[in-house]
Design an enzyme around this catalytic site. Sequence first.
Site: not given
Length: 145
Positions: A50, A52
């Site tokens: 992702k 993040k």
Amino acid sequence: MKMKPYKIGYTTGVFDLFHVGHLNILKRAKEQCDYLIVGVSTDELVMEYKSKKPVIPQQERVEIVNSIKYVDLVVHQTNRNKFFAWEELKFDVLFVGDDWKGDSLFVEMEKKFNHVGVEIIYFPYTSGVSSTGLKEKIRYKKSVV
């Protein structure tokens, strides 16, 4: 007591900013199996796919999921290969949100699991509820204040 269709179920997630959609999938999964194993994605895995970091650290997410009455065992999900998890945990059924149906990762998993007698059940995604949506609401409220 009614017999459940499966003995051991497995589902996974990040479970960041735990919300009712997360609770719904765990509850529905437990309604289908006697023993529910939940894989909580590691911070490293989330960063990998992702790009993040979760808001809530991994150990706290594990504690939250472990405290849910529908969950029998929490494991760390270190990669997205559900077949690898099956080789270790030997579950009968994999529960997934239907937002993944048709995704290349799960099309491949369906083929592999079909050979070993594991079913994949896709649950309807809880519309209007997501950790991403919650983060956006928080950002919006901070910018308005």
